[in-house]
Design an enzyme around this catalytic site. Sequence first.
Site, PDB file in Angstrom:
ATOM      1  N   SER A  76       9.291   0.535   1.821  1.00  0.00           N
ATOM      2  CA  SER A  76       9.042   2.316   2.566  1.00  0.00           C
ATOM      3  C   SER A  76      10.970   3.025   3.217  1.00  0.00           C
ATOM      4  O   SER A  76      10.929   4.604   3.776  1.00  0.00           O
ATOM      5  CB  SER A  76       8.588   2.731   3.744  1.00  0.00           C
TER       6      SER A  76
ATOM      7  N   GLU B 138      -4.139  -1.458   1.600  1.00  0.00           N
ATOM      8  CA  GLU B 138      -3.709   0.027   2.563  1.00  0.00           C
ATOM      9  C   GLU B 138      -4.543   1.268   2.271  1.00  0.00           C
ATOM     10  O   GLU B 138      -5.139   1.318   0.671  1.00  0.00           O
ATOM     11  CB  GLU B 138      -2.071   0.467   1.703  1.00  0.00           C
TER      12      GLU B 138
HETATM   13  O1  KIV Z   1       6.734  -0.869   2.509  1.00  0.00           O
HETATM   14  C1  KIV Z   1       6.517  -0.771   3.497  1.00  0.00           C
HETATM   15  O2  KIV Z   1       6.504  -0.416   4.393  1.00  0.00           O
HETATM   16  C2  KIV Z   1       5.011  -1.005   2.858  1.00  0.00           C
HETATM   17  C3  KIV Z   1       3.360  -1.296   4.601  1.00  0.00           C
HETATM   18  C4  KIV Z   1       3.429   0.797   4.575  1.00  0.00           C
HETATM   19  C5  KIV Z   1       2.520  -1.855   3.864  1.00  0.00           C
HETATM   20  O3  KIV Z   1       4.358  -1.824   2.209  1.00  0.00           O
END
Ligand code: KIV
Length: 280
Positions: free
Chosen positions: A46, A183
């Site tokens: 992310s 998720e």
């Molecule tokens: O990349 C990320 O932050 C994630 C979380 C949303 C679990 O995979």
Amino acid sequence: MARNTVLSLAKKVGEGHRVTMVTSYDYTMATLVEESGIDMILVGDSLGMTMLGYEDTIPVTLDDMVHHTRAVTRATHDTFVVGDLPFGTYQGSPEQALSSATRLMKEGCCQAVKLEGGTRVEAQIRAIVNAGIPVVGHIGMTPQSSNAFGGFKVQGKTVEAARRLVDDALAVERAGAFAVVLECVPSELAAYVTERLTSCFTIGIGAGADCDGQVLVCQDLLGMTTGGFKPRFVRNFAQVGQVIRDAYHDYAAAVEDGSFPAAENGFKIDASVMDEIREV
Ligand code: KIV
């Protein structure tokens, strides 16, 4: 305190406690997480959106993940750090997955890796686990597949989709992952999956309160997102974005009106030195 391990985390869950996880991508934030006593940090891909300004996680590279994971692990001593394998670095084959995971562990110095997918990456998870690297799975709404899903949508809502999700969870567990992120999964289904799994604990995000633990993206948790959209599963535990905006505004105003820097922010020099300088 000693660093959390796969054993201490499983013990915590086994004793009926919930595990806490938050994303972090840099040294300063990781230091604050470490000081707060949170169990696990996820250096999530992310960071493509939160740190690099991409629209989604697809462009994130293994180099990006190594760079940010190493910054986080420089700050952590007790917190268990999980590095995310980005899109295109594990789907190809178990060999590719093992090579990417090995690099992230050696250069990022994290304690485990995470990858997205269930049955379709079972062989990849097994190959990584067999090399002695702890793995966190990630099923349900997996952002790296958002193009295939047609957007960021809740998963597992029909009988067929719910069965697929349960199969994915069992595949991740069978392959040897010690935890799995669920998720955007309906709460009751996530509770059922949590009950079914025995050697793999669940970490929910948008998956209700009955998972073994929870994870949130740092910027969502702290109220630092821009653009106004707040997913239903997010709670802002602070309004840090507003605090930062106010601080920048006050700084600019103080510079402009001359109240910053004040006398106490400066350094002194002997009057005799200045007298001589002025004489030249
Ligand atoms: O990349 C990320 O932050 C994630 C979380 C949303 C679990 O995979």
